[in-house]
Structures are given as C-alpha cells and as structure tokens.
Design an enzyme around this catalytic site. Structure first.
Site, PDB file in Angstrom:
ATOM      1  N   SER A 101       0.873  -1.188   0.000  1.00 18.69           N
ATOM      2  CA  SER A 101       0.000   0.000   0.000  1.00 18.69           C
ATOM      3  C   SER A 101       0.904   1.230   0.000  1.00 18.69           C
ATOM      4  O   SER A 101       2.094   1.122   0.336  1.00 18.69           O
ATOM      5  CB  SER A 101      -0.847  -0.005   1.283  1.00 18.69           C
TER       6      SER A 101
ATOM      7  N   TYR B  82      -1.530  -0.866  10.706  1.00 21.44           N
ATOM      8  CA  TYR B  82      -1.668  -1.085   9.251  1.00 21.44           C
ATOM      9  C   TYR B  82      -0.414  -0.599   8.521  1.00 21.44           C
ATOM     10  O   TYR B  82       0.137  -1.292   7.667  1.00 21.44           O
ATOM     11  CB  TYR B  82      -2.910  -0.337   8.756  1.00 21.44           C
TER      12      TYR B  82
HETATM   13  P1  NAD Z   1     -11.663  -5.559   1.268  1.00 22.26           P
HETATM   14  O1  NAD Z   1     -11.948  -5.446   2.707  1.00 22.26           O
HETATM   15  O2  NAD Z   1     -12.725  -5.267   0.281  1.00 22.26           O
HETATM   16  O3  NAD Z   1     -11.084  -7.016   0.920  1.00 22.26           O
HETATM   17  C1  NAD Z   1     -10.204  -7.709   1.790  1.00 22.26           C
HETATM   18  C2  NAD Z   1     -10.601  -9.173   1.765  1.00 22.26           C
HETATM   19  O4  NAD Z   1      -9.656  -9.902   2.583  1.00 22.26           O
HETATM   20  C3  NAD Z   1     -11.994  -9.403   2.380  1.00 22.26           C
HETATM   21  O5  NAD Z   1     -12.813 -10.127   1.479  1.00 22.26           O
HETATM   22  C4  NAD Z   1     -11.715 -10.185   3.657  1.00 22.26           C
HETATM   23  O6  NAD Z   1     -12.726 -11.125   3.993  1.00 22.26           O
HETATM   24  C5  NAD Z   1     -10.394 -10.873   3.298  1.00 22.26           C
HETATM   25  N1  NAD Z   1      -9.691 -11.280   4.524  1.00 22.26           N
HETATM   26  C6  NAD Z   1      -9.520 -10.550   5.660  1.00 22.26           C
HETATM   27  N2  NAD Z   1      -8.897 -11.277   6.592  1.00 22.26           N
HETATM   28  C7  NAD Z   1      -8.662 -12.502   6.051  1.00 22.26           C
HETATM   29  C8  NAD Z   1      -8.063 -13.693   6.528  1.00 22.26           C
HETATM   30  N3  NAD Z   1      -7.591 -13.775   7.778  1.00 22.26           N
HETATM   31  N4  NAD Z   1      -7.989 -14.767   5.687  1.00 22.26           N
HETATM   32  C9  NAD Z   1      -8.488 -14.695   4.431  1.00 22.26           C
HETATM   33  N5  NAD Z   1      -9.083 -13.590   3.919  1.00 22.26           N
HETATM   34  C10 NAD Z   1      -9.169 -12.510   4.732  1.00 22.26           C
HETATM   35  O7  NAD Z   1     -10.404  -4.609   1.000  1.00 22.26           O
HETATM   36  P2  NAD Z   1      -9.601  -4.293  -0.343  1.00 22.26           P
HETATM   37  O8  NAD Z   1      -9.600  -2.828  -0.483  1.00 22.26           O
HETATM   38  O9  NAD Z   1     -10.051  -5.157  -1.457  1.00 22.26           O
HETATM   39  O10 NAD Z   1      -8.140  -4.728   0.139  1.00 22.26           O
HETATM   40  C11 NAD Z   1      -7.379  -5.736  -0.495  1.00 22.26           C
HETATM   41  C12 NAD Z   1      -5.917  -5.509  -0.172  1.00 22.26           C
HETATM   42  O11 NAD Z   1      -5.517  -4.238  -0.715  1.00 22.26           O
HETATM   43  C13 NAD Z   1      -5.583  -5.433   1.319  1.00 22.26           C
HETATM   44  O12 NAD Z   1      -4.353  -6.068   1.564  1.00 22.26           O
HETATM   45  C14 NAD Z   1      -5.478  -3.941   1.566  1.00 22.26           C
HETATM   46  O13 NAD Z   1      -4.692  -3.662   2.677  1.00 22.26           O
HETATM   47  C15 NAD Z   1      -4.844  -3.492   0.281  1.00 22.26           C
HETATM   48  N6  NAD Z   1      -4.995  -2.080  -0.053  1.00 22.26           N
HETATM   49  C16 NAD Z   1      -6.225  -1.503  -0.110  1.00 22.26           C
HETATM   50  C17 NAD Z   1      -6.342  -0.159  -0.421  1.00 22.26           C
HETATM   51  C18 NAD Z   1      -7.682   0.530  -0.441  1.00 22.26           C
HETATM   52  O14 NAD Z   1      -7.685   1.771  -0.413  1.00 22.26           O
HETATM   53  N7  NAD Z   1      -8.786  -0.164  -0.515  1.00 22.26           N
HETATM   54  C19 NAD Z   1      -5.180   0.596  -0.715  1.00 22.26           C
HETATM   55  C20 NAD Z   1      -3.944  -0.041  -0.672  1.00 22.26           C
HETATM   56  C21 NAD Z   1      -3.856  -1.378  -0.356  1.00 22.26           C
END
Ligand code: NAD
Length: 228
Positions: A143, A156
């Site tokens: 991220s 985080y």
């Molecule tokens: P999201 O919450 O929509 O998706 C995350 C998914 O991970 C969920 O479906 C959740 O059930 C699953 N998850 C959580 N804990 C888990 C576990 N212990 N085992 C298996 N699955 C698990 O969020 P997103 O925005 O799609 O995030 C995806 C990735 O992108 C994450 O690593 C997040 O940190 C990263 N990210 C997101 C953003 C943003 O702004 N949305 C920016 C940078 C990085």
C-alpha cells in the site's frame, strides 16, 4: 490484459473489492483461479457474480493467519490444477482507527497476523511449488501505507512496510530460480476498506475524510479496483 490461458492464479482476499476484480480479470483472460477468503458463502457469491465456469475455478475458505489453512489452499490448487503460476497475496485488514497510545494489543496482533503472517505463509508455501516449476510470479499487496506514515493507522502502516520488506527478501531468495516477487502499493481504492477508514478518521463526517484522502492523490480521486 495478456492471455492467461493455461495459467493458474491463487487470489487471497478474493471476495473483497480488489481481490474480486482481480479474479474477474484473470478469469476473463483465460486463467484458472483459486479464490481464497474467510467465508465459503461469500466465495460462492463471488464465483456466481463473476460467472466462473466449473473446472475453471476452485473456492477455498481459509484464514491466512493459520499456516495449515495456507498450506491447504496451496495443496488443493496443486491437486486440482497441477501447478501455481501466480499468487496474488492480497488478503488484508485495516484494523481499528486509533492513535498509537490508544491502540490495544489485540487489534495490533490481528492486523499483523493477517497482513504480515498471512503474506509470509503464502510466500512460504507457494515458493517451493514455483521453485519446482522453475517459474512463477508473486504479487504482494502492500500500500502507499507501506511507503509513508498515516495518523491513526499505525498497525496497518507497520504491516504494509513489513510486506515490502518480505517482498524484497523473497525476491532475493527466488530471483535466480525464475520467480518474480513484487509488491504493489495502491493509494486509496474505492472499496469497503476505505469506507471503514473514512468512518474511523472522521466518525461525524466520513465524506469529509474521503475528500481529504482524495485530495492527497495526484489524480484527486480514489482509484477503482479495476485500475489495480
Ligand atoms: P476488502 O476489505 O474489500 O477485501 C479484503 C478481503 O480480505 C476481504 O474479502 C476479507 O474477507 C479478506 N480477509 C480478511 N482477513 C482474512 C483472513 N484472515 N484470511 C483470508 N481472507 C481474509 O479490502 P480491499 O480494499 O479489497 O483490500 C485488499 C488488499 O488491498 C488489502 O491487503 C489492503 O490492505 C490493500 N490495499 C487496499 C487499499 C484501499 O484503499 N482499498 C489501498 C492499498 C492497499
């Protein structure tokens, strides 16, 4: 998107915003996809929504914080599809929004368990498969929080810095074996996670927090999952 026919891709966090869109694009490009997430029903809903064909996909309900679950999603993928070409090591959580002085140890542990140990176990169990194949690619989702600080999100931020460190170590260990290991560092992306962070940052006015976060992006807007 390139043609991914004949390739097998594991996607963790596949029922979430970025994971689901990634699964959609790989499946449309011909790949076989293993979707990994916590909840079987959410995975089934995702597969239905994406119109995934029988034989083209595998659903594995698994908790990436448990090494035995991670081993299982790798073993089941190998059993069904014979190989693992790509791992999108993407499952992650944001944790509670709080200053360091107010962050409880359970919340800290949970974020580090999912975001750091989950990524570590994915590397640990997929790398041997790819080393045997003499090829493969791993993409860890870090991220911008892996590159800079952010008030109220210290577990985080620490976890995403750790993902970048793990990525560098894995790339060094596997680069001469035909395997690429990279991290992506998205800025805010329009998913559930940002709704949660906005509500934590500004409980009375999440929209105001959204505007502030968006203004910090050069494009002056959030990215969409398909852009990741
Ligand atoms: P999201 O919450 O929509 O998706 C995350 C998914 O991970 C969920 O479906 C959740 O059930 C699953 N998850 C959580 N804990 C888990 C576990 N212990 N085992 C298996 N699955 C698990 O969020 P997103 O925005 O799609 O995030 C995806 C990735 O992108 C994450 O690593 C997040 O940190 C990263 N990210 C997101 C953003 C943003 O702004 N949305 C920016 C940078 C990085």
């Amino acid at each position: 998107m390139h043609d991914f026919s004949g390739k097998t891709v594991i996607i963790t966090g596949a029922a979430g915003g970025i994971g689901k869109e990634t699964a959609r694009q790989f499946a449309e490009a011909g790949a076989k996809v293993t979707l990994v997430d916590l909840n079987q029903q959410a995975l089934e809903q995702t597969a239905k929504e994406l119109g995934l064909k029988e034989g083209q996909h595998l659903l594995v309900a698994a908790d990436v914080t448990k090494e035995s679950d991670v081993k299982r999603y790798v073993d089941e993928t190998k059993n069904k599809f014979g190989r693992v070409d790509i791992l999108f090591n993407n499952a992650g959580i944001e944790g509670k929004f709080a200053l360091i002085k107010d962050t409880d140890s359970e919340s800290l542990d949970k974020v580090l368990d999912v975001n750091v140990k989950g990524v570590f176990y994915g590397l640990k169990h997929v790398l041997p498969v790819m080393i045997d194949q003499k090829e493969g690619a791993i993409i860890n989702t870090a991220s911008v929080a892996g590159l800079t600080g952010s008030q109220g999100l210290s577990p985080y931020v620490a976890s995403k810095h750790a993902v970048i460190g793990l990525t560098k170590c894995a790339a060094l260990e596997a680069g001469d074996k035909g395997i690429r290991v990279n991290a992506i560092c998205p800025a805010p992306i329009n998913t559930r996670m940002m709704r949660s962070i906005e509500a934590g940052a500004s409980p009375d006015s999440p929209e105001a927090a959204k505007e502030l976060y968006a203004q910090a992006v050069p494009m002056k807007r959030y990215g969409e999952p398909h852009e990741v």
